[in-house]
Design a protein around this motif. Structure first.
Motif, short mmCIF file in Angstrom:
data_model
loop_
_atom_site.label_atom_id
_atom_site.label_comp_id
_atom_site.label_asym_id
_atom_site.label_seq_id
_atom_site.Cartn_x
_atom_site.Cartn_y
_atom_site.Cartn_z
N LYS A 1 8.75 -8.80 1.05
CA LYS A 1 9.04 -7.96 -0.12
C LYS A 1 7.76 -7.61 -0.87
O LYS A 1 7.59 -6.49 -1.33
CB LYS A 1 10.04 -8.64 -1.04
CG LYS A 1 11.43 -8.70 -0.43
CD LYS A 1 12.43 -9.33 -1.37
CE LYS A 1 13.77 -9.45 -0.68
NZ LYS A 1 14.84 -8.80 -1.38
N SER A 2 6.86 -8.56 -1.00
CA SER A 2 5.61 -8.31 -1.70
C SER A 2 4.70 -7.40 -0.87
O SER A 2 4.00 -6.54 -1.42
CB SER A 2 4.90 -9.63 -2.01
OG SER A 2 3.78 -9.42 -2.84
N ILE A 3 4.70 -7.57 0.42
CA ILE A 3 3.94 -6.68 1.30
C ILE A 3 4.46 -5.25 1.17
O ILE A 3 3.69 -4.29 1.11
CB ILE A 3 3.97 -7.18 2.76
CG1 ILE A 3 3.16 -8.47 2.87
CG2 ILE A 3 3.47 -6.11 3.72
CD1 ILE A 3 3.33 -9.20 4.19
N ALA A 4 5.78 -5.10 1.07
CA ALA A 4 6.37 -3.76 0.90
C ALA A 4 5.92 -3.12 -0.41
O ALA A 4 5.70 -1.90 -0.46
CB ALA A 4 7.90 -3.85 0.96
N VAL A 5 5.75 -3.92 -1.46
CA VAL A 5 5.25 -3.38 -2.73
C VAL A 5 3.82 -2.86 -2.53
O VAL A 5 3.49 -1.76 -2.97
CB VAL A 5 5.31 -4.42 -3.86
CG1 VAL A 5 4.60 -3.92 -5.11
CG2 VAL A 5 6.75 -4.79 -4.18
N ALA A 6 2.98 -3.65 -1.87
CA ALA A 6 1.60 -3.22 -1.62
C ALA A 6 1.58 -1.89 -0.85
O ALA A 6 0.80 -0.99 -1.17
CB ALA A 6 0.84 -4.30 -0.85
N GLU A 7 2.47 -1.77 0.12
CA GLU A 7 2.54 -0.53 0.90
C GLU A 7 3.00 0.64 0.03
O GLU A 7 2.43 1.73 0.09
CB GLU A 7 3.47 -0.71 2.10
CG GLU A 7 2.91 -1.64 3.15
CD GLU A 7 3.90 -2.00 4.24
OE1 GLU A 7 5.13 -1.88 4.04
OE2 GLU A 7 3.43 -2.43 5.32
N ARG A 8 4.04 0.41 -0.79
CA ARG A 8 4.53 1.48 -1.67
C ARG A 8 3.48 1.93 -2.68
O ARG A 8 3.43 3.10 -3.07
CB ARG A 8 5.80 1.04 -2.42
CG ARG A 8 7.06 1.11 -1.57
CD ARG A 8 8.32 0.95 -2.40
NE ARG A 8 8.42 -0.31 -3.10
CZ ARG A 8 8.89 -1.44 -2.58
NH1 ARG A 8 9.32 -1.48 -1.33
NH2 ARG A 8 8.96 -2.54 -3.30
N LEU A 9 2.62 1.01 -3.09
CA LEU A 9 1.56 1.34 -4.02
C LEU A 9 0.40 2.07 -3.34
O LEU A 9 -0.49 2.57 -4.02
CB LEU A 9 1.04 0.07 -4.71
CG LEU A 9 1.98 -0.58 -5.71
CD1 LEU A 9 1.49 -1.98 -6.08
CD2 LEU A 9 2.16 0.29 -6.94
N GLY A 10 0.42 2.11 -2.02
CA GLY A 10 -0.64 2.80 -1.29
C GLY A 10 -1.90 1.97 -1.09
O GLY A 10 -2.97 2.52 -0.81
N SER B 1 -5.99 -3.85 -0.95
CA SER B 1 -6.75 -3.36 -2.10
C SER B 1 -6.65 -1.85 -2.22
O SER B 1 -6.22 -1.15 -1.29
CB SER B 1 -8.23 -3.75 -1.99
OG SER B 1 -8.87 -2.97 -0.99
N VAL B 2 -7.08 -1.37 -3.38
CA VAL B 2 -7.25 0.05 -3.65
C VAL B 2 -8.48 0.19 -4.54
O VAL B 2 -8.71 -0.64 -5.42
CB VAL B 2 -5.99 0.68 -4.28
CG1 VAL B 2 -5.68 0.09 -5.64
CG2 VAL B 2 -6.11 2.20 -4.34
N LEU B 3 -9.26 1.23 -4.28
CA LEU B 3 -10.44 1.52 -5.06
C LEU B 3 -10.12 2.63 -6.06
O LEU B 3 -9.23 3.46 -5.81
CB LEU B 3 -11.61 1.92 -4.16
CG LEU B 3 -11.97 0.92 -3.07
CD1 LEU B 3 -13.11 1.47 -2.21
CD2 LEU B 3 -12.35 -0.43 -3.67
N ALA B 4 -10.85 2.66 -7.15
CA ALA B 4 -10.58 3.64 -8.21
C ALA B 4 -10.52 5.08 -7.68
O ALA B 4 -9.58 5.81 -8.02
CB ALA B 4 -11.62 3.50 -9.33
N PRO B 5 -11.47 5.54 -6.85
CA PRO B 5 -11.38 6.92 -6.38
C PRO B 5 -10.14 7.18 -5.51
O PRO B 5 -9.55 8.27 -5.57
CB PRO B 5 -12.66 7.13 -5.56
CG PRO B 5 -13.58 6.03 -5.94
CD PRO B 5 -12.71 4.91 -6.44
N GLU B 6 -9.72 6.18 -4.75
CA GLU B 6 -8.52 6.33 -3.91
C GLU B 6 -7.28 6.45 -4.79
O GLU B 6 -6.39 7.27 -4.52
CB GLU B 6 -8.37 5.12 -2.98
CG GLU B 6 -9.49 4.97 -1.99
CD GLU B 6 -9.51 3.61 -1.30
OE1 GLU B 6 -10.16 3.51 -0.25
OE2 GLU B 6 -8.89 2.64 -1.81
N TRP B 7 -7.21 5.61 -5.82
CA TRP B 7 -6.07 5.62 -6.73
C TRP B 7 -5.98 6.97 -7.46
O TRP B 7 -4.89 7.56 -7.54
CB TRP B 7 -6.17 4.47 -7.73
CG TRP B 7 -4.97 4.30 -8.59
CD1 TRP B 7 -4.83 4.66 -9.90
CD2 TRP B 7 -3.71 3.71 -8.22
NE1 TRP B 7 -3.59 4.32 -10.37
CE2 TRP B 7 -2.87 3.73 -9.34
CE3 TRP B 7 -3.24 3.15 -7.04
CZ2 TRP B 7 -1.57 3.24 -9.34
CZ3 TRP B 7 -1.93 2.65 -7.02
CH2 TRP B 7 -1.12 2.70 -8.16
#
Length: 184
Positions: free
Chosen positions: A139-148, A172-178
């Motif tokens: 479930k937590s992995i799915a959240v990470a995926e939904r967040l991109g 992870s996500v970097l500021a420019p990607e977000w």
């Protein structure tokens, strides 16, 4: 005190020491479910230990570090999100979550994490947001995926939880990607 609406009947709010009774009741309702992957249920076993857990986190928040936020549905605390680590000087932080069964399946954790990540990047100028999750926590992995977020790798058997060594996935996500994903 402020609260941010996540849905018509759901709010995100800072979880503070004076919420200890509400926090303990929430942990008691979801103790086994939450405790599968999260240590809070093992650390908040009575009102004094719940208060101490929240106090410790409040001290870290006051030092510009770790922060806890609760999620209420219909006025009842059902879970939360947090900055498990927050290093403003380095521009790195880690976001995480927990939820009792009554709060699952509505996308509230994903929405709450978007609020935290937006704040980290847009207000605090962070460069990198991480998500650490036990490999077995689908479930937590799915959240990470939904967040991109991007899965970077696995720390093999690095975390001892309830006597069992667990693998930890790092996303992870970097500021420019977000920023690019938010404007797309």
């Amino acid at each position: 005190m402020f609260a941010t609406d996540l849905a018509d009947d759901a709010q995100l709010f800072p979880l503070e020491v004076w919420h200890a009774e509400e926090f303990l009741a929430h942990i008691d309702r979801g103790r086994e479910f939450i405790g599968q992957f999260i240590g809070f249920p093992d650390r908040a076993t009575d009102l004094d230990s719940a208060r101490q857990l929240l106090r410790s986190n409040a001290e870290k928040s006051a030092a510009d570090g770790r922060r806890l936020y609760g999620i209420r549905v219909g006025g009842t605390l059902v879970g939360g999100v947090l900055f498990a680590d927050f290093d403003a000087a380095a521009g790195n932080c880690e976001v995480g979550c927990w939820m009792e069964p009554a709060g699952t399946g509505r996308g509230l954790v994903t929405q709450a994490c978007r609020v935290l990540i937006d704040w980290a990047f847009e207000v605090r100028g962070m460069h990198r947001v991480e998500w650490h999750v036990a490999s077995g926590n689908a479930k937590s992995i799915a959240v990470a995926e939904r967040l991109g977020l991007t899965r970077e790798g696995v720390l093999r058997q690095n975390h001892l939880h309830r006597g069992v060594r667990q693998d930890t996935e790092v996303w992870s996500v970097l500021a420019p990607e977000w920023a690019a994903a938010r404007t797309a």
